[in-house]
Enzyme design. Structure first.
Site, PDB file in Angstrom:
ATOM      1  N   HIS A 171       0.863  -1.191   0.000  1.00  0.00           N
ATOM      2  CA  HIS A 171       0.000   0.000   0.000  1.00  0.00           C
ATOM      3  C   HIS A 171       0.895   1.235   0.000  1.00  0.00           C
ATOM      4  CE1 HIS A 171      -3.156   2.821   1.119  1.00  0.00           C
ATOM      5  NE2 HIS A 171      -4.000   1.872   0.767  1.00  0.00           N
TER       6      HIS A 171
ATOM      7  N   ASP B 181      -7.959  -5.244  -0.082  1.00  0.00           N
ATOM      8  CA  ASP B 181      -8.432  -6.104  -1.174  1.00  0.00           C
ATOM      9  C   ASP B 181      -8.070  -7.566  -0.984  1.00  0.00           C
ATOM     10  OD1 ASP B 181      -7.637  -3.273  -2.900  1.00  0.00           O
ATOM     11  OD2 ASP B 181      -9.640  -4.154  -3.031  1.00  0.00           O
TER      12      ASP B 181
HETATM   13  C1  SDX Z   1      -6.191   0.035  -2.895  1.00  0.00           C
HETATM   14  O1  SDX Z   1      -4.430   4.528  -2.042  1.00  0.00           O
HETATM   15  C2  SDX Z   1      -5.367   3.926  -1.432  1.00  0.00           C
HETATM   16  O2  SDX Z   1      -5.799   4.337  -0.341  1.00  0.00           O
HETATM   17  C3  SDX Z   1      -5.937   2.737  -2.156  1.00  0.00           C
HETATM   18  C4  SDX Z   1      -6.954   1.906  -1.401  1.00  0.00           C
HETATM   19  C5  SDX Z   1      -8.223   2.667  -1.161  1.00  0.00           C
HETATM   20  O3  SDX Z   1      -8.947   2.305  -0.236  1.00  0.00           O
HETATM   21  O4  SDX Z   1      -8.531   3.576  -1.997  1.00  0.00           O
HETATM   22  O5  SDX Z   1      -6.415   1.507  -0.140  1.00  0.00           O
HETATM   23  C6  SDX Z   1      -7.344   0.652  -2.183  1.00  0.00           C
HETATM   24  O6  SDX Z   1      -5.954   0.366  -4.027  1.00  0.00           O
HETATM   25  C7  SDX Z   1      -5.320  -0.939  -2.155  1.00  0.00           C
HETATM   26  C8  SDX Z   1      -4.111  -1.425  -3.017  1.00  0.00           C
HETATM   27  C9  SDX Z   1      -4.596  -2.580  -3.907  1.00  0.00           C
HETATM   28  N1  SDX Z   1      -3.519  -2.956  -4.869  1.00  0.00           N
HETATM   29  C10 SDX Z   1      -2.920  -4.134  -4.796  1.00  0.00           C
HETATM   30  O7  SDX Z   1      -3.093  -4.969  -3.908  1.00  0.00           O
HETATM   31  C11 SDX Z   1      -1.969  -4.399  -5.982  1.00  0.00           C
HETATM   32  C12 SDX Z   1      -0.617  -4.927  -5.452  1.00  0.00           C
HETATM   33  N2  SDX Z   1       0.076  -3.846  -4.764  1.00  0.00           N
HETATM   34  C13 SDX Z   1       1.016  -3.048  -5.518  1.00  0.00           C
HETATM   35  O8  SDX Z   1       0.689  -2.847  -6.849  1.00  0.00           O
HETATM   36  C14 SDX Z   1       1.514  -1.838  -4.743  1.00  0.00           C
HETATM   37  O9  SDX Z   1       1.815  -2.267  -3.485  1.00  0.00           O
HETATM   38  C15 SDX Z   1       0.647  -0.606  -4.645  1.00  0.00           C
HETATM   39  C16 SDX Z   1       0.166  -0.133  -5.978  1.00  0.00           C
HETATM   40  C17 SDX Z   1      -0.533  -0.873  -3.773  1.00  0.00           C
HETATM   41  C18 SDX Z   1       1.491   0.486  -4.002  1.00  0.00           C
HETATM   42  O10 SDX Z   1       2.461   0.838  -4.921  1.00  0.00           O
HETATM   43  P1  SDX Z   1       3.592   1.895  -4.522  1.00  0.00           P
HETATM   44  O11 SDX Z   1       3.268   2.637  -3.277  1.00  0.00           O
HETATM   45  O12 SDX Z   1       3.918   2.701  -5.746  1.00  0.00           O
HETATM   46  O13 SDX Z   1       4.775   0.974  -4.110  1.00  0.00           O
HETATM   47  P2  SDX Z   1       5.898   0.475  -5.106  1.00  0.00           P
HETATM   48  O14 SDX Z   1       5.233  -0.070  -6.320  1.00  0.00           O
HETATM   49  O15 SDX Z   1       6.900   1.574  -5.264  1.00  0.00           O
HETATM   50  O16 SDX Z   1       6.535  -0.736  -4.294  1.00  0.00           O
HETATM   51  C19 SDX Z   1       7.601  -0.513  -3.378  1.00  0.00           C
HETATM   52  C20 SDX Z   1       8.439  -1.789  -3.472  1.00  0.00           C
HETATM   53  C21 SDX Z   1       8.886  -2.116  -4.895  1.00  0.00           C
HETATM   54  O17 SDX Z   1      10.034  -2.895  -4.797  1.00  0.00           O
HETATM   55  P3  SDX Z   1      11.501  -2.151  -4.966  1.00  0.00           P
HETATM   56  O18 SDX Z   1      11.457  -1.422  -6.308  1.00  0.00           O
HETATM   57  O19 SDX Z   1      11.618  -1.200  -3.793  1.00  0.00           O
HETATM   58  O20 SDX Z   1      12.514  -3.277  -4.929  1.00  0.00           O
HETATM   59  O21 SDX Z   1       7.640  -2.906  -3.054  1.00  0.00           O
HETATM   60  C22 SDX Z   1       7.455  -3.792  -4.157  1.00  0.00           C
HETATM   61  C23 SDX Z   1       7.794  -3.022  -5.411  1.00  0.00           C
HETATM   62  O22 SDX Z   1       8.262  -3.893  -6.432  1.00  0.00           O
HETATM   63  N3  SDX Z   1       6.048  -4.177  -4.116  1.00  0.00           N
HETATM   64  C24 SDX Z   1       5.615  -5.413  -4.337  1.00  0.00           C
HETATM   65  C25 SDX Z   1       4.215  -5.342  -4.142  1.00  0.00           C
HETATM   66  N4  SDX Z   1       3.867  -4.089  -3.831  1.00  0.00           N
HETATM   67  C26 SDX Z   1       5.001  -3.369  -3.826  1.00  0.00           C
HETATM   68  N5  SDX Z   1       6.261  -6.562  -4.674  1.00  0.00           N
HETATM   69  C27 SDX Z   1       5.474  -7.650  -4.814  1.00  0.00           C
HETATM   70  N6  SDX Z   1       4.130  -7.672  -4.639  1.00  0.00           N
HETATM   71  C28 SDX Z   1       3.472  -6.529  -4.300  1.00  0.00           C
HETATM   72  N7  SDX Z   1       2.164  -6.539  -4.126  1.00  0.00           N
END
Ligand code: SDX
Length: 427
Positions: free
Chosen positions: A305, A362
């Protein structure tokens, strides 16, 4: 005493005001930065950017705190119902018994949609994704309600807000019935907001519909938990669309479109797709390895998140309710077992621990939707019904903010420098 910071550039130094809210991090006011120093700030994804002042929802990502108008989500989940939470988000205070009754009456009596709207569904293929239908039909509401789209008129704003909250379940259920090829059910004024929705979803002309109190309770809770969440992607989309003066129905349609993405509200559907692909607990390690592999686009859906670097408080509540609902509806869901084991393994894995990737709202919600008989392609529609209340609350707050102006970010241009046109015969 005004707090300030000094910013020293190559040839100048300016003083910027530091703004504080009721809670949460301070914010450096950079409104004058470009005018004073001729430079922009750069913040892709707006990780460190506050886009507005808001009184609606407060989140503390480190502590795993979520409050609607100051009330902790845990207390609202335990004591409130969705319509009361909708009133709270819209008007800022919990309603008195009289206010609640009046609000319930207004919303109930706006649940029907114009009969002509039902013909829109004839244009969709039977297997159209419900979110595609939601975007289209919601956006077209402005073609029917000319009497309430003067956004400078406070009463018009309130009527439009009521109409959207009231009609979203009706439109959503009609999408579901279109997929099934079954006749649409009209709303009933003698049912609760959630009970009405469940009946519109599952009743058929062939028999009386028996509303399950357990299903009504679980759906009510899920709607409360999904109602608002500060400046998330879809809410920011609604605010940006609204900042141009677009009508409220178009703004909410834009919010639905943004929510649909698998990185946002589409994650609940993607979690079930992932659990189905994992298929068995013995395959979890393979998927954890894929999630960690930078060359593999696979991510563990339902984890991580932007704000929560602790357990999403909503996921905690939903996880607990999963057990209750599965017992109530007497369903053993193998996906729930896989989800519990996946969570256990991921939370011990250094990659996830280091990046503070916890289950989000989710991760478990789809398990409950499945138990209630809701198909996977309707999961994000559930999210949209609930979040409509948060979207309209933010839209109303943005429109009535005296500081509000059209949102228009700038950029760092990295394209070609100036060059002259070359005729095609010279290329
Ligand atoms: C919602 O914003 C809100 O409030 C949203 C929400 C709401 O109520 O409106 O809470 C609802 O959208 C919840 C999120 C649902 N999405 C998912 O579950 C999809 C999977 N999650 C990711 O796509 C991600 O975690 C996000 C999109 C939720 C957050 O993305 P960020 O903040 O841009 O984080 P990032 O992509 O920069 O990740 C940081 C690191 C990265 O690794 P490094 O580059 O540092 O090595 O964490 C890794 C990412 O690769 N990472 C993951 C991951 N999420 C982040 N690696 C594997 N699996 C994951 N799910």
């Amino acid at each position: 005493m005004t707090k300030t910071v000094n910013l020293k550039g190559a040839s100048s130094e300016i003083t910027l005001e530091v703004r504080s809210g009721t809670e949460g991090p301070d914010a450096i006011d950079i409104t004058s930065l470009y005018g004073d120093m001729g430079v922009f700030t750069y913040d892709p994804g707006f990780v460190s950017t506050a886009s507005c002042h808001s009184k609606i929802t407060y989140i503390d990502g480190d502590e795993g705190i979520l409050r609607y108008r100051g009330y902790p989500i845990e207390q609202l989940a335990e004591h409130s119902d969705f319509l009361e939470v909708a009133y709270l988000l819209l008007y800022g205070e919990l309603p008195s018994a009289e206010q609640y009754s009046g609000f319930n009456h207004v919303i109930t009596h706006h649940t029907m949609i114009n009969e002509s709207l039902l013909h829109f569904f004839d244009g969709f293929h039977y297997d159209a994704h419900p979110m595609a239908m939601m975007v289209g039909v919601t956006g077209s509401l402005s073609a029917f309600y000319h009497d309430s789209i003067d956004i400078q008129n406070e009463r018009h704003r309130e009527i439009s807000a009521h109409r959207m909250i009231a009609k979203m379940p009706t439109i959503a259920a009609a999408c579901f019935k279109h997929n099934l090829g079954e006749p649409v059910n009209y709303p009933r004024n003698d049912l609760s907001y959630v009970g009405n929705f469940l009946r519109m979803m599952f009743a058929t002309p062939c028999e009386d519909y028996q509303l399950s109190p357990a299903a009504e309770k679980a759906m009510n809770l899920l709607f409360i938990l999904h109602a608002d969440h500060e400046q998330n992607a879809s809410t920011s989309t609604v605010r940006l669309a609204g900042s141009s003066g677009a009508n409220p129905f178009a703004c909410i349609a834009a919010g639905i479109a943004s929510l649909w993405g698998p990185a946002h509200g589409g994650a609940n559907e993607a979690v079930l797709d992932m659990l189905e692909e994992i298929e068995d607990v013995s395959n979890i390690d393979k998927f954890i390895a894929r999630a960690k592999d930078k060359d593999d686009p696979f991510r563990l859906m339902g984890f991580g998140h932007r704000v929560y670097k602790n357990y999403d408080p909503r996921a905690k509540i939903i996880r607990a309710v999963c057990h209750e609902v599965l017992e109530e509806v007497d369903t053993h869901d193998p996906f729930f077992e896989i989800a519990l084991r996946l969570e256990e393994i991921a939370l011990e894995d250094e990659y996830f621990v280091e990046r503070k990737l916890y289950p989000n709202v989710d991760f478990y919600s789809g398990i409950i939707y499945r138990a209630l008989g809701i198909p996977r392609n309707m999961f994000t529609v559930m999210f949209a019904i609930a979040r409509t209340t948060g979207w309209v609350a933010h839209w109303m707050e943005m429109i009535s903010d005296p500081k509000q102006r059209i949102g228009r970010p700038r950029q760092i241009y990295v394209g070609e420098p100036k060059r002259d046109y070359v005729s095609i015969t010279q290329r």
